[in-house]
Motif scaffolding. Structure first.
Motif, PDB file in Angstrom:
ATOM      1  N   SER A 106      -1.151 -13.885  -1.198  1.00  0.00           N
ATOM      2  CA  SER A 106       0.251 -14.298  -1.286  1.00  0.00           C
ATOM      3  C   SER A 106       0.485 -15.316  -2.394  1.00  0.00           C
ATOM      4  CB  SER A 106       0.715 -14.871   0.054  1.00  0.00           C
ATOM      5  OG  SER A 106       0.155 -16.158   0.291  1.00  0.00           O
ATOM      6  N   ARG A 107      -0.568 -16.000  -2.837  1.00  0.00           N
ATOM      7  CA  ARG A 107      -0.445 -16.999  -3.889  1.00  0.00           C
ATOM      8  C   ARG A 107      -0.598 -16.394  -5.286  1.00  0.00           C
ATOM      9  NH1 ARG A 107       2.440 -20.556  -2.358  1.00  0.00           N
ATOM     10  NH2 ARG A 107       1.719 -21.881  -4.073  1.00  0.00           N
ATOM     11  N   ALA A 108      -0.811 -15.094  -5.357  1.00  0.00           N
ATOM     12  CA  ALA A 108      -1.075 -14.427  -6.641  1.00  0.00           C
ATOM     13  C   ALA A 108       0.133 -13.655  -7.137  1.00  0.00           C
ATOM     14  CB  ALA A 108      -2.265 -13.479  -6.502  1.00  0.00           C
ATOM     15  N   ALA A 109       0.307 -13.653  -8.451  1.00  0.00           N
ATOM     16  CA  ALA A 109       1.344 -12.818  -9.049  1.00  0.00           C
ATOM     17  C   ALA A 109       1.021 -11.346  -8.862  1.00  0.00           C
ATOM     18  CB  ALA A 109       1.488 -13.148 -10.536  1.00  0.00           C
ATOM     19  N   HIS A 110      -0.276 -11.028  -8.807  1.00  0.00           N
ATOM     20  CA  HIS A 110      -0.718  -9.641  -8.652  1.00  0.00           C
ATOM     21  C   HIS A 110      -1.926  -9.628  -7.726  1.00  0.00           C
ATOM     22  CE1 HIS A 110      -2.008  -5.643 -10.798  1.00  0.00           C
ATOM     23  NE2 HIS A 110      -1.621  -5.450  -9.556  1.00  0.00           N
ATOM     24  N   ALA A 111      -1.764  -9.056  -6.540  1.00  0.00           N
ATOM     25  CA  ALA A 111      -2.850  -8.990  -5.557  1.00  0.00           C
ATOM     26  C   ALA A 111      -3.458  -7.596  -5.572  1.00  0.00           C
ATOM     27  CB  ALA A 111      -2.335  -9.331  -4.167  1.00  0.00           C
ATOM     28  N   VAL A 112      -4.777  -7.540  -5.691  1.00  0.00           N
ATOM     29  CA  VAL A 112      -5.492  -6.278  -5.876  1.00  0.00           C
ATOM     30  C   VAL A 112      -6.515  -6.086  -4.763  1.00  0.00           C
ATOM     31  CG1 VAL A 112      -6.956  -4.936  -7.444  1.00  0.00           C
ATOM     32  CG2 VAL A 112      -5.227  -6.508  -8.373  1.00  0.00           C
ATOM     33  N   ILE A 113      -6.478  -4.931  -4.124  1.00  0.00           N
ATOM     34  CA  ILE A 113      -7.504  -4.566  -3.144  1.00  0.00           C
ATOM     35  C   ILE A 113      -8.671  -3.938  -3.893  1.00  0.00           C
ATOM     36  CG2 ILE A 113      -8.063  -3.058  -1.192  1.00  0.00           C
ATOM     37  CD1 ILE A 113      -5.051  -3.184  -0.474  1.00  0.00           C
ATOM     38  N   VAL A 114      -9.891  -4.400  -3.610  1.00  0.00           N
ATOM     39  CA  VAL A 114     -11.090  -3.778  -4.182  1.00  0.00           C
ATOM     40  C   VAL A 114     -11.880  -3.168  -3.023  1.00  0.00           C
ATOM     41  CG1 VAL A 114     -11.234  -5.128  -6.289  1.00  0.00           C
ATOM     42  CG2 VAL A 114     -12.182  -6.078  -4.209  1.00  0.00           C
ATOM     43  N   ALA A 115     -12.042  -1.848  -3.057  1.00  0.00           N
ATOM     44  CA  ALA A 115     -12.654  -1.149  -1.917  1.00  0.00           C
ATOM     45  C   ALA A 115     -13.351   0.105  -2.397  1.00  0.00           C
ATOM     46  CB  ALA A 115     -11.585  -0.782  -0.886  1.00  0.00           C
ATOM     47  N   ASP A 116     -14.653   0.223  -2.121  1.00  0.00           N
ATOM     48  CA  ASP A 116     -15.327   1.463  -2.472  1.00  0.00           C
ATOM     49  C   ASP A 116     -14.834   2.578  -1.558  1.00  0.00           C
ATOM     50  OD1 ASP A 116     -17.356   1.964  -0.192  1.00  0.00           O
ATOM     51  OD2 ASP A 116     -17.794  -0.106  -0.754  1.00  0.00           O
ATOM     52  N   ALA A 117     -15.144   3.811  -1.918  1.00  0.00           N
ATOM     53  CA  ALA A 117     -14.569   4.974  -1.248  1.00  0.00           C
ATOM     54  C   ALA A 117     -14.871   5.036   0.249  1.00  0.00           C
ATOM     55  CB  ALA A 117     -15.074   6.255  -1.925  1.00  0.00           C
ATOM     56  N   SER A 118     -15.971   4.415   0.664  1.00  0.00           N
ATOM     57  CA  SER A 118     -16.316   4.455   2.088  1.00  0.00           C
ATOM     58  C   SER A 118     -15.319   3.687   2.949  1.00  0.00           C
ATOM     59  CB  SER A 118     -17.722   3.876   2.299  1.00  0.00           C
ATOM     60  OG  SER A 118     -17.756   2.482   2.046  1.00  0.00           O
ATOM     61  N   LYS A 119     -14.486   2.825   2.340  1.00  0.00           N
ATOM     62  CA  LYS A 119     -13.518   2.021   3.093  1.00  0.00           C
ATOM     63  C   LYS A 119     -12.175   2.727   3.263  1.00  0.00           C
ATOM     64  CE  LYS A 119     -16.538  -1.353   2.905  1.00  0.00           C
ATOM     65  NZ  LYS A 119     -16.350  -2.479   1.984  1.00  0.00           N
ATOM     66  N   ILE A 120     -11.939   3.780   2.487  1.00  0.00           N
ATOM     67  CA  ILE A 120     -10.636   4.449   2.514  1.00  0.00           C
ATOM     68  C   ILE A 120     -10.478   5.266   3.794  1.00  0.00           C
ATOM     69  CG2 ILE A 120      -9.129   6.084   1.308  1.00  0.00           C
ATOM     70  CD1 ILE A 120     -10.454   5.287  -1.276  1.00  0.00           C
ATOM     71  N   ASP A 121      -9.275   5.224   4.358  1.00  0.00           N
ATOM     72  CA  ASP A 121      -8.942   5.889   5.628  1.00  0.00           C
ATOM     73  C   ASP A 121      -9.634   5.245   6.817  1.00  0.00           C
ATOM     74  OD1 ASP A 121      -7.233   7.733   4.403  1.00  0.00           O
ATOM     75  OD2 ASP A 121      -8.857   9.158   4.038  1.00  0.00           O
ATOM     76  N   LYS A 122     -10.108   4.026   6.642  1.00  0.00           N
ATOM     77  CA  LYS A 122     -10.728   3.285   7.742  1.00  0.00           C
ATOM     78  C   LYS A 122      -9.794   2.151   8.168  1.00  0.00           C
ATOM     79  CE  LYS A 122     -14.619   5.605   7.555  1.00  0.00           C
ATOM     80  NZ  LYS A 122     -15.798   5.020   6.899  1.00  0.00           N
ATOM     81  N   ARG A 123      -9.867   1.801   9.461  1.00  0.00           N
ATOM     82  CA  ARG A 123      -9.106   0.681   9.997  1.00  0.00           C
ATOM     83  C   ARG A 123     -10.064  -0.273  10.701  1.00  0.00           C
ATOM     84  NH1 ARG A 123      -3.731   3.265  12.940  1.00  0.00           N
ATOM     85  NH2 ARG A 123      -3.146   4.730  11.273  1.00  0.00           N
ATOM     86  N   ALA A 124      -9.870  -1.549  10.484  1.00  0.00           N
ATOM     87  CA  ALA A 124     -10.641  -2.569  11.190  1.00  0.00           C
ATOM     88  C   ALA A 124      -9.688  -3.370  12.077  1.00  0.00           C
ATOM     89  CB  ALA A 124     -11.367  -3.473  10.195  1.00  0.00           C
ATOM     90  N   PHE A 125     -10.182  -4.436  12.674  1.00  0.00           N
ATOM     91  CA  PHE A 125      -9.445  -5.142  13.715  1.00  0.00           C
ATOM     92  C   PHE A 125      -8.200  -5.879  13.218  1.00  0.00           C
ATOM     93  CE2 PHE A 125      -9.014  -9.335  15.872  1.00  0.00           C
ATOM     94  CZ  PHE A 125      -8.450  -8.876  17.049  1.00  0.00           C
ATOM     95  N   ALA A 126      -8.335  -6.642  12.135  1.00  0.00           N
ATOM     96  CA  ALA A 126      -7.290  -7.574  11.734  1.00  0.00           C
ATOM     97  C   ALA A 126      -6.599  -7.124  10.451  1.00  0.00           C
ATOM     98  CB  ALA A 126      -7.876  -8.972  11.540  1.00  0.00           C
ATOM     99  N   ALA A 127      -5.280  -7.098  10.487  1.00  0.00           N
ATOM    100  CA  ALA A 127      -4.504  -6.693   9.316  1.00  0.00           C
ATOM    101  C   ALA A 127      -4.525  -7.784   8.253  1.00  0.00           C
ATOM    102  CB  ALA A 127      -3.074  -6.386   9.715  1.00  0.00           C
ATOM    103  N   ILE A 128      -4.601  -7.348   6.996  1.00  0.00           N
ATOM    104  CA  ILE A 128      -4.446  -8.251   5.850  1.00  0.00           C
ATOM    105  C   ILE A 128      -3.105  -7.876   5.235  1.00  0.00           C
ATOM    106  CG2 ILE A 128      -5.426  -9.041   3.668  1.00  0.00           C
ATOM    107  CD1 ILE A 128      -8.130  -7.898   4.591  1.00  0.00           C
ATOM    108  N   GLY A 129      -2.111  -8.662   5.492  1.00  0.00           N
ATOM    109  CA  GLY A 129      -0.781  -8.215   5.089  1.00  0.00           C
ATOM    110  C   GLY A 129       0.185  -9.365   5.051  1.00  0.00           C
ATOM    111  N   PRO A 130       1.462  -9.074   4.893  1.00  0.00           N
ATOM    112  CA  PRO A 130       2.204  -7.871   5.229  1.00  0.00           C
ATOM    113  C   PRO A 130       1.926  -6.685   4.315  1.00  0.00           C
ATOM    114  CG  PRO A 130       3.627  -9.415   4.098  1.00  0.00           C
ATOM    115  CD  PRO A 130       2.340 -10.137   4.360  1.00  0.00           C
ATOM    116  N   ARG A 131       2.435  -5.555   4.721  1.00  0.00           N
ATOM    117  CA  ARG A 131       2.106  -4.274   4.114  1.00  0.00           C
ATOM    118  C   ARG A 131       2.322  -4.248   2.602  1.00  0.00           C
ATOM    119  NH1 ARG A 131       1.461  -0.752   1.447  1.00  0.00           N
ATOM    120  NH2 ARG A 131       1.561   1.499   1.714  1.00  0.00           N
TER     121      ARG A 131
END
Length: 262
Positions: free
Chosen positions: A206-231
């Motif tokens: 939230s403190r960044a002008a541009h926030a970037v998710i870095v995630a290798d392919a094994s993380k895509i379509d996966k859900r974990a416990f706690a949301a990092i958001g808002p969306r």
């Protein structure tokens, strides 16, 4: 290999066994003995190592990394993502790095940048991080200004978490924030296994002008416990070539700019 990259490579050799010989540098980096000795002398002047007859030894470091940093999964994918992330960072930028193996790889990629490591009156880069291992890495590079958040150490990840983090992150502005995740679902968004890490990651983004998710392919379509958001906090995802065209399309359809690192 330019000089900054070579010096970084010498430090990497030193990290493997806490000592390095001139002959090793010559063999591994393909340089002359005279160049190897000059590089060791330069690093010794920066107090990054201690010179010995015929080589150097590392300064003692009073910590060891958790097992997750030593035996990371998908190292090639994470290295590719790190290079793509580094390419987004201009010299002199202020960036945020959370903890995790992908963020650690990004720190490595930034330290190998000749433009950032070039000696200058002003920092080549300012990094705000809540990860102790990343802070220790960067503190060895005087060209990088390293800012560590407050907080309580999370023993599993060596990340600083809790309300004390707010005191620093709430008073800085970032050009870019790179946030590692345990899962990224096109609809739900990014998630973490730990709610404390998720809270810090949300604030950093939230403190960044541009926030970037870095995630290798094994993380895509996966859900974990706690949301990092808002969306809508994140607009960009950097992933690797293991992501299928369908996965990339779904992320794009839900508003993400997808960068595929190679």
């Amino acid at each position: 290999m330019n000089r900054a990259e070579r010096l970084s490579a010498v430090l990497d050799l030193l990290a493997e066994s806490s000592q390095v010989e001139v002959e090793q540098i010559v063999e591994r980096l393909g340089v002359s003995p005279a160049t190897a000795r000059r590089d060791l002398d330069a690093l010794a002047q920066q107090q990054l190592l201690t010179r010995t007859r015929g080589g150097a030894v590392a300064h003692s470091v009073a910590y060891d990394l958790p097992i997750r940093y030593k035996n990371q999964q998908n190292p090639d994918a994470k290295a590719a993502i790190a290079r793509a992330a580094s390419a987004l960072v201009p010299r002199g930028a202020v960036i945020g790095l959370c903890g995790g193996t992908t963020s650690t790889a990004i720190a490595d990629a930034l330290m190998a940048r000749a433009d950032i490591m070039e000696p200058a009156p002003d920092p080549g880069l300012t990094v705000v991080t809540n990860a102790l291992n990343i802070a220790m890495q960067l503190s060895m590079r005087p060209q990088i200004k390293t800012v560590v958040t407050g907080g309580v150490v999370h023993s599993r990840s060596y990340e600083l978490v809790g309300s004390y983090v707010d005191a620093v992150l709430g008073n800085v502005t970032l050009d870019l924030a790179f946030i590692g995740v345990n899962g990224i679902d096109p609809i739900v968004g990014p998630t973490s296994h730990d709610e404390r890490e998720a809270a810090v990651n949300t604030l950093m983004a939230s403190r960044a002008a541009h926030a970037v998710i870095v995630a290798d392919a094994s993380k895509i379509d996966k859900r974990a416990f706690a949301a990092i958001g808002p969306r809508r906090l994140f607009t960009t995802v950097i992933t690797d070539e293991g992501a299928t065209p369908e996965q990339r399309q779904r992320l794009s359809e839900h508003g993400y700019d997808v960068i595929v690192a190679s």
